[in-house]
Design a protein around this motif. Structure first.
Motif, PDB file in Angstrom:
ATOM      1  N   GLU A 172       0.958  -1.246   0.314  1.00 41.01           N
ATOM      2  CA  GLU A 172       0.021   0.077  -0.100  1.00 41.01           C
ATOM      3  C   GLU A 172       0.840   1.137   0.099  1.00 41.01           C
ATOM      4  O   GLU A 172       0.352   2.438  -0.517  1.00 41.01           O
ATOM      5  N   MET A 182      -2.837   2.765  -7.094  1.00 41.41           N
ATOM      6  CA  MET A 182      -4.302   2.198  -6.946  1.00 41.41           C
ATOM      7  C   MET A 182      -4.982   1.892  -8.493  1.00 41.41           C
ATOM      8  O   MET A 182      -4.630   3.047  -9.312  1.00 41.41           O
ATOM      9  N   LYS A 229      -7.457   2.680 -11.235  1.00 46.71           N
ATOM     10  CA  LYS A 229      -8.657   3.125 -11.471  1.00 46.71           C
ATOM     11  C   LYS A 229      -9.400   2.397 -12.591  1.00 46.71           C
ATOM     12  O   LYS A 229      -8.721   2.289 -13.774  1.00 46.71           O
ATOM     13  N   PRO A 238     -14.936  -3.327 -10.200  1.00 47.61           N
ATOM     14  CA  PRO A 238     -14.983  -3.158  -8.877  1.00 47.61           C
ATOM     15  C   PRO A 238     -13.977  -3.962  -8.110  1.00 47.61           C
ATOM     16  O   PRO A 238     -14.272  -4.880  -7.344  1.00 47.61           O
ATOM     17  N   LEU A 239     -12.783  -3.854  -8.636  1.00 52.45           N
ATOM     18  CA  LEU A 239     -11.613  -4.896  -7.715  1.00 52.45           C
ATOM     19  C   LEU A 239     -10.436  -3.581  -7.381  1.00 52.45           C
ATOM     20  O   LEU A 239     -10.151  -2.550  -8.070  1.00 52.45           O
ATOM     21  N   SER A 240     -10.074  -3.634  -6.164  1.00 57.05           N
ATOM     22  CA  SER A 240      -9.118  -2.636  -5.325  1.00 57.05           C
ATOM     23  C   SER A 240      -7.916  -3.375  -5.702  1.00 57.05           C
ATOM     24  O   SER A 240      -7.365  -4.609  -5.135  1.00 57.05           O
ATOM     25  N   ILE A 241      -7.114  -3.032  -6.601  1.00 58.20           N
ATOM     26  CA  ILE A 241      -5.782  -3.551  -7.068  1.00 58.20           C
ATOM     27  C   ILE A 241      -4.715  -2.258  -6.551  1.00 58.20           C
ATOM     28  O   ILE A 241      -4.619  -1.295  -7.218  1.00 58.20           O
ATOM     29  N   ASN A 242      -3.502  -2.953  -6.030  1.00 62.60           N
ATOM     30  CA  ASN A 242      -2.402  -2.279  -5.560  1.00 62.60           C
ATOM     31  C   ASN A 242      -1.257  -2.664  -6.790  1.00 62.60           C
ATOM     32  O   ASN A 242      -0.949  -3.899  -6.869  1.00 62.60           O
ATOM     33  N   TRP A 254      -2.600   6.827  -8.130  1.00 62.33           N
ATOM     34  CA  TRP A 254      -3.561   5.832  -9.045  1.00 62.33           C
ATOM     35  C   TRP A 254      -3.007   5.876 -10.465  1.00 62.33           C
ATOM     36  O   TRP A 254      -2.254   7.062 -10.689  1.00 62.33           O
ATOM     37  N   GLU A 294      -8.343  -9.383   1.768  1.00 64.20           N
ATOM     38  CA  GLU A 294      -7.589  -8.040   1.427  1.00 64.20           C
ATOM     39  C   GLU A 294      -7.643  -7.719  -0.076  1.00 64.20           C
ATOM     40  O   GLU A 294      -8.312  -8.441  -0.888  1.00 64.20           O
ATOM     41  N   LYS A 295      -6.914  -6.806  -0.178  1.00 65.45           N
ATOM     42  CA  LYS A 295      -6.958  -6.066  -1.521  1.00 65.45           C
ATOM     43  C   LYS A 295      -6.092  -7.003  -2.495  1.00 65.45           C
ATOM     44  O   LYS A 295      -5.252  -7.707  -2.260  1.00 65.45           O
ATOM     45  N   SER A 296      -6.380  -7.028  -3.758  1.00 68.56           N
ATOM     46  CA  SER A 296      -5.699  -7.623  -4.775  1.00 68.56           C
ATOM     47  C   SER A 296      -4.348  -6.936  -5.048  1.00 68.56           C
ATOM     48  O   SER A 296      -4.306  -5.698  -4.783  1.00 68.56           O
TER      49      SER A 296
END
Length: 861
Positions: free
Chosen positions: A642, A647, A649, A653-657, A673, A725-727
């Motif tokens: 993180e 991130m 954009k 709707p997947l939160s990906i780092n 982002w 957790e985030k992807s």
């Protein structure tokens, strides 16, 4: 070969997946720097892996017998593999740590076994210090050296006359070296040598030879030599005896022609000193250069010595049972001079040459040379040079009667050994023929090529005899003695009056050789063919060509042109050579048993361990597998992602780092982002295009039992669900490791997508889910079946899947990543719907149709 790499399995499943996100890597900067360094090592491993496999593939192709090659090809290929495999091991240790150190021991073991095959090295077995020639045969080559052993073979098996004598064995040599504790000091000196430095060779040579000559011969060995000599003289009518080298490995695939000492007409009181001088000749500058340039170890070349009757030669010479430059002629070449043969093999004289048809024994060609001098025996002083009467200087040195004897002997020896032979012979004062030596003959073969137009080129000289075909160009440098060799520049055309054997020490520098005297039968000629140096001999007027003048030597046609003509040089390159090709093929096949077989196939098996690597291919396979696992672990362990990631954009709707390992993330993270339209990682862009194409999926139809299955499964979980957790994505321009967390399942997609198909791969791992195990297992089986339709090979166990595909070109890899992206969306929460095999079958048909992989239709559940 590629299919042997198709299984890449993980040995730990759920525990590993639940722990990889809890590791502490310190600060973001330290983590990213470590990741970038290991990724660079990982790419290097892939490069080395591909390089090694290409060489192994080429060696395997050569071993099938459709292509000719020589001993230098074997050495070059082996050295390239050894170097690359060693580098692979070092890089894996840097990535994964000291747990991989056992690979070093396996490398050493494999390498030692190969060294023994290449050099012909055998353990020196205890034997008598001396053995009479009549008790020898070729099977004793590893005891006495091939030169003396073959004389015993010719005498006992073929009934041809050879000089009487005895061998001083390799065991005697070992006894001498061990008693005086010389080996370690010799090794230390050899290791200091730079063979490209002439002065270095000379200095170390003097040091080692002085060490050998000043060491005493043990009394028991000295007594055995003297006793052997006394026994010999009681059965011999000869007035003198010769002491000759017969090193292990000499006169085999390696000729060592002219590299070691021979002493003529020695007496009893000289025996021990001359023995030491022959042993010391193993370390002359030219001999050291020879064995180091052929990647041979000095310790593998124990020096056997032969003590035998001197033949008081009226005529002597060399038989080539095949024309070494034009074997298609099916002719035998007989080279002859007056007197002892030393003046022929050292190039002092140009011999008479008689070309005889092997079909009917007829004389096809005669070339008579001017022979103004000869070397003769003089008792008790040894040898001396004498003039030849003018009336005989231009006359044939042998008549047709001798020619017939030589022809018959040559055919007999060639048939016995089954390959062309290089035979030294002598006819004594009583007209008796003696065979002095035989060894495999190096053959040069040429193929038809399109040559550039040379009609307008300036011809400097023409004529002479082709010793080794081909063409080479450079500035002329004259050398007529060993001391002239120190200043030979790289890329020179060397011109010498005679082909003295010391020229070998600059064969790594020169592009061509020309001599005014000599023929194809000198020791230098033999070595030139081994090193494939375009060479002409007997070129009158060569000494008058100005030093520094740029010339091109077309040794194939016997013409020397002014200037350097690269097109001609390149056109002559297709010339190639073969020495006892059957033996070469056999050697390569033996070597491949320690290079090519792959024993480590299943990476999940209990025997997939470093200590079980038995070939270089095994080590390569092991390193390749473990490097990928190590890279996967370090890429996945992004505890601080993180802080260093961007991130993604997107309307998905997947939160990906996203973490880039090929750029400065400090600059990247200023905006925090990145839009999915700006993804510039080739594999990530292809994968994400599939996700976008399919879109975020609706929840599949789920019956009541499916909902209950999910609830009961989650109630049984006692630990925090790490899959919420985030992807994340670890990226470079050509690399991607994507970790997707969707619902209760976790999947990873790893890919390298480059312009080099040999590096490319896609690896998909899939684990867990929200439903009961039977439904999760059906999803994994369905996924594996779907992937198999476009080339993936999979391993599955319960709800875990590991699939891989290799070596597709860039475009196809991108297409398949696109499909994987679509499939990732299709399979989200699918496990809840798979209550039966029939429903799983319907989904299989539906997905195949939607993906364009199958035209079949299914019925709705």
């Amino acid at each position: 070969m590629d299919e042997l790499y198709l299984f890449l399995y993980m040995s730990a499943y759920m525990n590993w997946f639940s722990s990889i996100f809890q590791k502490d890597h310190g600060s973001p900067g330290n983590f990213l720097g470590d990741l970038q360094e290991k990724f660079s090592l990982f790419l290097d491993i892939l490069d080395k892996n591909n390089h090694i496999l290409k060489i192994i593939g080429d060696m395997e192709e050569k071993s099938q017998g459709e292509y000719l090659f020589d001993i230098n090809y074997i050495h070059t290929s082996l050295n390239a593999i050894r170097t690359s495999v060693n580098e692979l091991i070092d890089k894996l240790i840097l990535i994964g740590g000291e747990s991989y150190l056992p690979l070093k021991a396996q490398f050493t073991s494999i390498n030692t076994g190969i060294d023994g095959m290449v050099s012909g090295n055998r353990l020196i077995v205890k034997d008598d210090f001396t053995i009479p020639i009549e008790k020898l045969g070729k099977e004793k080559a590893n005891t006495t050296g091939s030169k003396i052993a073959q004389l015993g073979e010719i005498k006992s098996k073929l009934g041809l006359t050879v000089p009487q004598g005895f061998a001083i064995t390799a065991w005697a040599y070992k006894h001498f070296i061990d008693t005086n504790k010389l080996q370690e000091r010799i090794n230390n000196s050899i290791h200091r040598i730079n063979i490209k430095n002439y002065d270095d060779l000379v200095e170390i040579s003097k040091e080692i030879q002085s060490l050998v000559k000043s060491s005493p011969v043990p009394e028991d060995l000295s007594s055995a030599i003297i006793d052997g000599y006394k026994e010999l003289i009681t059965h011999s009518q000869a007035k003198g005896f010769a002491m000759r080298s017969s090193a292990l490995g000499e006169d085999t695939l390696f000729s060592f022609a002219g590299q070691y000492a021979t002493f003529l007409n020695i007496k009893e009181n000289e025996l021990i000193d001359k023995y030491k001088e022959v042993v010391a000749s193993k370390f002359t500058p030219k001999a050291i250069y020879y064995f180091l340039s052929h990647s041979l170890s000095e310790t593998e070349l124990a020096m056997g010595v032969g003590c035998m009757e001197m033949v008081n030669s009226a005529i002597s010479g060399v038989i080539y049972t095949c024309n070494p430059v034009h074997p298609e002629e099916n002719c035998m070449l007989i080279n002859s001079i007056y007197g002892l043969g030393k003046y022929l093999v050292d190039g002092t004289l140009t011999p008479d040459i008689f070309k005889i048809s092997k079909k009917d024994g007829s004389i096809k060609e005669t070339r008579i040379a001017l022979k103004p001098i000869k070397l003769t025996m003089v008792d008790p002083k040894g040898t001396r040079q004498e003039p030849i009467p003018e009336s005989k200087q231009g006359s044939p040195s042998i008549d047709e009667i001798f020619m017939k004897q030589l022809f018959d002997a040559g055919l007999k020896i060639e048939r016995h050994y089954g390959c062309p032979q290089d035979i030294e012979w002598a006819i004594d004062q009583n007209n008796k023929l003696f065979i002095l030596q035989t060894r495999p003959l190096r053959i040069i073969k040429t193929i038809d090529v399109d040559l550039p137009d040379t009609s307008l080129l300036e011809v400097v000289l023409a004529g002479g005899t082709t010793v080794c075909p081909g063409a080479g160009g450079g500035a002329v440098y004259h050398a007529n003695a060993p001391h002239d060799l120190a200043s030979v520049p790289d890329g020179a055309v060397l011109i010498a009056h005679s082909p003295f054997p010391g020229i070998i020490m600059v064969m790594n520098k020169v592009h061509a050789i020309i001599t005014e005297q000599g023929g194809t039968a000198s020791h230098m000629a033999t070595i030139a063919r081994e090193f494939r140096i375009p060479t002409l001999s007997g070129v009158q007027g060569a000494g008058d060509v100005p030093a520094g003048k740029a010339v091109t030597v077309d040794a194939t046609s016997g013409i020397i042109y002014a200037g350097i003509h690269e097109q001609l040089i390149k056109a002559r390159q297709p010339d190639y050579e073969s020495i006892d090709q059957a033996a070469i093929f056999e050697l390569l096949k033996r070597i491949l048993t320690r290079v090519s077989p792959l024993n480590l196939i299943d990476s999940t098996g209990s025997d997939f361990k470093a200590e079980n690597c038995r070939t270089f291919h095994d080590i390569t396979r092991f390193v390749h597998q473990k490097a990928m696992e190590e890279m996967f672990k370090v890429s996945s362990s992004v505890g601080c992602k993180e802080n260093i990631g961007l991130m993604l954009k997107s309307d998905i709707p997947l939160s990906i780092n996203m973490v880039y390992i090929d750029r400065d993330m400090g600059d990247c993270t200023k905006k925090k982002w990145i839009n999915d339209s700006d993804i510039d990682s080739v594999p990530m862009a292809a994968f994400w295009s599939g996700i976008k194409k399919e879109g975020w999926p609706a929840t599949p139809k789920v019956d009541l039992s499916g909902l209950i299955s999910v609830m009961s499964t989650q109630m049984m979980r006692t630990q925090r669900n790490d899959f919420l957790e985030k992807s994340f994505a670890i990226l470079s321009k050509e690399y991607m490791l994507m970790g997707l967390h969707m619902g209760y399942h976790f999947s990873t997609v790893e890919s390298l997508c480059t312009n080099d198909a040999n590096k490319n791969y896609i690896r998909l791992q899939y684990k867990d889910g929200g439903a009961a195990l039977d439904r999760r297992t059906r999803r994994v089986k369905l996924l594996a079946e779907l992937l198999s339709t476009f080339g993936f090979t999979s391993f599955s166990e319960a709800d875990f899947l590991d699939s891989v595909i290799y070596y597709e070109d860039r475009g196809i890899t991108m297409e398949k990543l696109h499909l994987i992206g679509r499939i990732s969306m299709m399979f989200k929460q699918l496990d809840m719907a798979l209550s039966s095999d029939s429903i799983a079958h319907w989904y299989r048909n539906d997905f195949m149709k939607r993906l364009g992989l199958d035209k079949g239709k299914g019925d709705a559940p």
